[in-house]
Scaffold this active site. Structure first.
Site, PDB file in Angstrom:
ATOM      1  CG  HIS A   1       2.863   7.717  -1.173  1.00 35.62           C
ATOM      2  ND1 HIS A   1       1.541   8.007  -0.802  1.00 35.62           N
ATOM      3  CD2 HIS A   1       2.719   7.173  -2.557  1.00 35.62           C
ATOM      4  CE1 HIS A   1       0.723   7.768  -1.856  1.00 35.62           C
ATOM      5  NE2 HIS A   1       1.576   7.397  -2.942  1.00 35.62           N
TER       6      HIS A   1
ATOM      7  CE  LYS B   1       4.108  -5.861  -3.036  1.00 38.69           C
ATOM      8  NZ  LYS B   1       2.978  -6.496  -3.372  1.00 38.69           N
TER       9      LYS B   1
END
Length: 901
Positions: A140, A561
């Protein structure tokens, strides 16, 4: 003239940093850049205290007067200083760890393995026997530091060790200093920006370096610590397994293909076999005891006789080189067979790691029987641990793909088949897909050629085919897990097995489907999804083959999120408790896979405390977690630090479900259930109100370098699932750029937003303080928010946000920031953030003035580049020059903030 740290004087770090900054200043002076040193010192001084209005204005005036060449030089110099600061801090940590006494002398809360085993008591040996720690390294893109920069810093660190060596004479120290000057000069002249986007193969090389330089040494040290803590002659089993998504994770990354996955495993196997051969060769060279002093066992003699038949040329040379040394002879045969395994010589190579382990244990048992316990349990034992931990494949390569990709492939494959009137509906029908998985596909589907299918569908099928091939070559452990992103139904899970049946038919394939629940909604319905899944025939058959082991992954990034950090923490806690109950009802052995990021808005923060706060039964001796980006660099770049990190993981996993701790934690969860519900509801409403506000996407894009993030080329994966690098929608924006952008804007919304509203909704300070003292989950939530707030800066955040053209949203954000800061400080009983965590406080303050300086420059460049009228007056070359300045400030700020993604 020199660069002088403006920070608090931290014992241990200040000496190194003072030397490094003086050497950095010398390098700049030699380059004729005394003006840059003066500019840097002046701006850093003005930027050090953003609460001082006059100083803030002065910093802004300094920055406004810069041209792009001055700004470029300044950003590069400040970034180098931050890298050197990180190096000094890392050395301090490593030295502190090396200076500690025995591991079992450390306290439980500090992560000492020996202390944890002592607390467990009589059950310690069994608890260790059942233990499984499983870090999974990912690609990532959160590490902004180039490999060239990391390498230069490693060279400087090596010379610092030489310089600090008390046995180094003046000439030796002078040599070390000259080398440091040379490498700092190189570092100052090395671009911190990547010119090209890394390819998956580049990310694989980076991860392999971690194994080569650190993990092969740190893991045996961990096992030695556990052995010392047990205080018995019983050797602990190799309880660590490493996984990797690098070269296997294709969720939103079109560059990870079946071919990449195959080449990744080949590279991993080369490194594993080379490392094992190196260790075996060193042991062979050392086992020089002769057959008179250390007689071989009958089994060893027989084994060598068989080796003479299987490998006559090898044995002839081995006997010639080591006459009368049977244990050495056998180890030299092991080395030879490893080399033959690397060369894929069938019949002479090892079939699998178990065959090698049989040889090693044979030597070990022979030595032990002969009375040489020291040699039997020394380096040889460490090699056995390495083989058990890493096998021939190094790390278990995991495949990850989005459920929507499987769905699209199914629709295409089902279109035109008899008895399938509605392919889209069939792709959502779990029972229908289960029949395909168990009974096979009709001939119309199995006979399709690649040319008749889309490239994406072919890739889905080829991925499963390559998994089967890799298992055939390197064993079922090497690549058997298939993680399904955004798992929302049983159909999403059985789809993988249906596609696999079409791809490989009845060929052998270990396929462990791992559901990944990411959003708040998905987490709330996880239990129902799993219940529907295990009711399917294909799932029941698979469960029988795994002794009813099930792995479930929890997404921290997207849940935060989606619903905000406080609500996500509480939602994840409830989901884990529900999954534990479900597993008990279904009589399955559950392993929860925690998809934690490095940043505080993605599940980051102190991992040891987070594990101890997990619901009872959710760990049960097994813990799997992602490690990524700058977290890999921070935890695994140094052998001592890596060992300590693994020890902390181990001690936390051992203790989480210890009866006394579990009971206290359960009691507190019940006692504070109403408080949790209040915080959950209020914080989520505040967070959702913000992210659903009209203009929030525009604000983020204008007030931060979000759209420019792709130009940093952090990784091979696009920042949005759609593949584009910019846009004004938050829907397909990945959690990493979401966090990265807010961190760069110095407001860190993903780490704290909504918590203030949640705490205010409770309103009872006494109750909140009691909860912080008594309830580990709440304490962890507050601590993470505190650290996130400490890395934010209100004045700079306001300056960034005002670039977005939405003053109403700016007012809302800053009001929540003030509210959260006030309540967190009151709960902690502190006047300043991190007041009771001096090391963290000082580490942040050491970097803050330099990060602030970069933020001032970044604000100026964003105002220029995000204002069409200002851009209209610039030619293309000047625009590009200012874009480079922006990227440099982003890179430097990421280095200083350390957990930006």
């Amino acid at each position: 003239m020199s660069l002088v740290p403006t920070a608090p004087e931290i014992p241990g770090i200040h000496k190194d940093l003072e030397l490094l900054t003086s050497l950095h200043a010398t390098v700049l002076h030699e380059a004729g850049r005394d003006d840059l040193v003066e500019l840097m010192n002046t701006l850093v001084q003005a930027a050090s205290d953003t609460s001082d209005g006059a100083a803030f204005t002065r910093a802004r005036e300094i920055v406004e007067a810069l041209d792009h060449e001055q700004a470029t030089s300044l950003a590069r110099a400040v970034t180098v200083h931050l890298h050197l600061t990180n190096l000094a801090d890392e050395r301090l940590r490593a030295r502190s760890l090396r200076a500690e006494v025995a591991d079992f002398g450390r306290g439980v809360e500090e992560g000492g393995v020996g202390a944890a085993l002592a607390e467990i008591g009589d059950d310690a040996v069994q608890r260790v026997a059942d233990l499984r720690i499983h870090p999974v390294l990912t690609a990532h893109p959160t590490e902004a530091r180039r490999r060239a920069v990391s390498t230069a810093l490693a060279r400087i660190s090596e010379q610092l060790d030489r310089y600090d060596d008390p046995w180094s004479a003046g000439l030796e120290r002078e040599f070390a200093q000259r080398r440091m000057l040379e490498d700092i000069d190189i570092l100052q002249r090395t671009s911190t920006l990547r010119r090209t986007r890394p390819e998956p193969e580049d990310e694989v090389k980076t991860i392999l370096t971690v194994f080569d330089q650190t993990l092969f040494r740190a893991v045996p040290r961990l096992y030695r610590s556990v052995h010392a803590g047990l205080g018995t002659t019983h050797m602990p089993p190799a309880f660590v397994r490493f996984g990797s998504w690098v070269g296997g994770d294709r969720d939103g990354n079109p560059y990870v293909t079946a071919d990449v996955t195959q080449r990744t495993m080949a590279a991993q196997a080369r490194h594993a076999l080379a490392a094992l051969a190196g260790h075996a060769d060193r042991i062979a060279r050392n086992l020089t005891m002769d057959e008179m002093s250390t007689p071989p066992s009958d089994a060893l003699v027989e084994s060598l006789a068989n080796d003479a038949v299987r490998l006559p040329e090898v044995m002839t040379q081995v006997v010639k080189d080591s006459p009368g040394e049977p244990h050495r002879q056998k180890m030299l045969v092991v080395v030879a067979r490893l080399e033959l395994t690397r060369a894929e010589k069938a019949g002479m190579a090892y079939r699998d790691p178990e065959e090698m382990l049989t040889d090693l244990r044979l030597v070990q048992q022979s030595l032990d029987t002969a009375g040489d316990t020291r040699a039997a349990t020394g380096e040889l034992q460490q090699l056995i641990w390495l083989v058990e931990t890493f096998g021939f494949h190094l790390a278990e390569l995991e495949v990850r793909q989005h459920s929507a990709v499987h769905e699209a492939a199914l629709v295409e494959l089902l279109t035109g088949l008899p008895d399938v009137d509605d392919p889209a509906a069939a792709a959502h029908d779990a029972d229908f897909l289960d029949r395909l998985a168990t009974e096979g596909w009709p001939k119309g589907a199995t006979g399709r050629r690649h040319a008749d299918l889309s490239e994406r569908t072919v890739e889905v099928l080829d991925t499963v085919r390559v998994m089967a091939w890799l298992q055939e070559r390197w064993g079922p452990r090497c690549c058997g897990r298939y993680v399904v992103s955004f798992s929302q139904s049983a159909a999403h899970l059985v789809a993988v097995r249906a596609l696999a049946r079409l791809a490989v038919g009845d060929r052998p394939l270990r396929l462990d489907v791992v559901p990944l629940f990411e959003t708040g909604e998905d987490l709330r319905h996880a239990e129902g999804t799993l219940q529907d899944w295990v009711a399917l025939a294909s799932t029941r058959t698979w469960l029988d083959s795994t002794a009813r082991h099930v792995e479930v992954m929890l997404g921290y990034s997207d849940s935060a999120k989606d619903v905000g950090p406080a609500s996500a923490t509480l939602t994840l806690d409830r989901a884990q408790s529900a999954l534990v109950s479900w597993a008990e009802q279904q009589q399955v052995k559950l392993t929860l896979f925690h998809g934690r990021g490095g940043s505080l808005g993605r599940g980051g923060g102190p991992l040891h405390r987070a594990i101890l706060a997990q619901p009872t039964g959710s760990v049960d001796g097994r813990f799997k977690v992602t490690e990524q980006g700058e977290v890999i660099a921070a935890r695994y770049a140094d052998v001592t630090i890596a060992q300590r990190h693994l020890e902390r993981l181990t001690s936390a996993v051992l203790l989480t479900d210890a009866p006394g701790r579990a009971q206290r934690r359960d009691d507190m969860a019940v006692a504070y259930a109403d408080l949790a519900a209040t915080i959950d509801d209020a914080s989520m409403r505040a967070y959702r109100q913000l992210v659903e506000s009209p203009g929030i996407a525009d604000l983020l894009a204008q007030a931060s370098p979000l759209d420019e993030l792709g130009e940093l080329r952090l990784g091979s994966r696009p920042s949005r699932r759609s593949g584009v690098e910019s846009g004004r929608s938050l829907d397909d924006l990945r959690a990493i750029p979401w966090v990265f952008a807010w961190a760069q804007a110095r407001v860190n919304i993903p780490g704290w937003y909504g918590l203030g509203s949640g705490l205010a909704a409770v309103g009872d300070l006494t109750v909140l303080r009691d909860a912080y003292r008594d309830w580990p989950l709440f304490a962890s939530l507050i601590d993470v928010a505190e650290m996130s707030l400490a890395k934010s800066d209100r004045a700079l955040a306001q300056a960034f946000l005002e670039l977005g053209g939405h003053p109403d949203l700016v007012e809302v954000i800053l009001a929540e920031l003030d509210l959260t800061r006030m309540w967190v400080l009151q709960v902690l009983g502190q006047d300043e953030l991190l007041g009771h965590k001096p090391h963290l406080h000082d580490a942040i303050e050491l970097r803050r003035p330099y990060i602030n300086a970069l933020s001032h420059v970044q604000i100026r460049v964003l105002r220029l580049l995000h204002t069409p009228e200002a851009l209209a007056d610039l030619d293309d070359a000047t625009k590009q020059a200012w874009r480079t300045v922006l990227l440099l400030t982003m890179n430097g700020a990421a280095a200083g903030l350390q957990n930006t993604g």
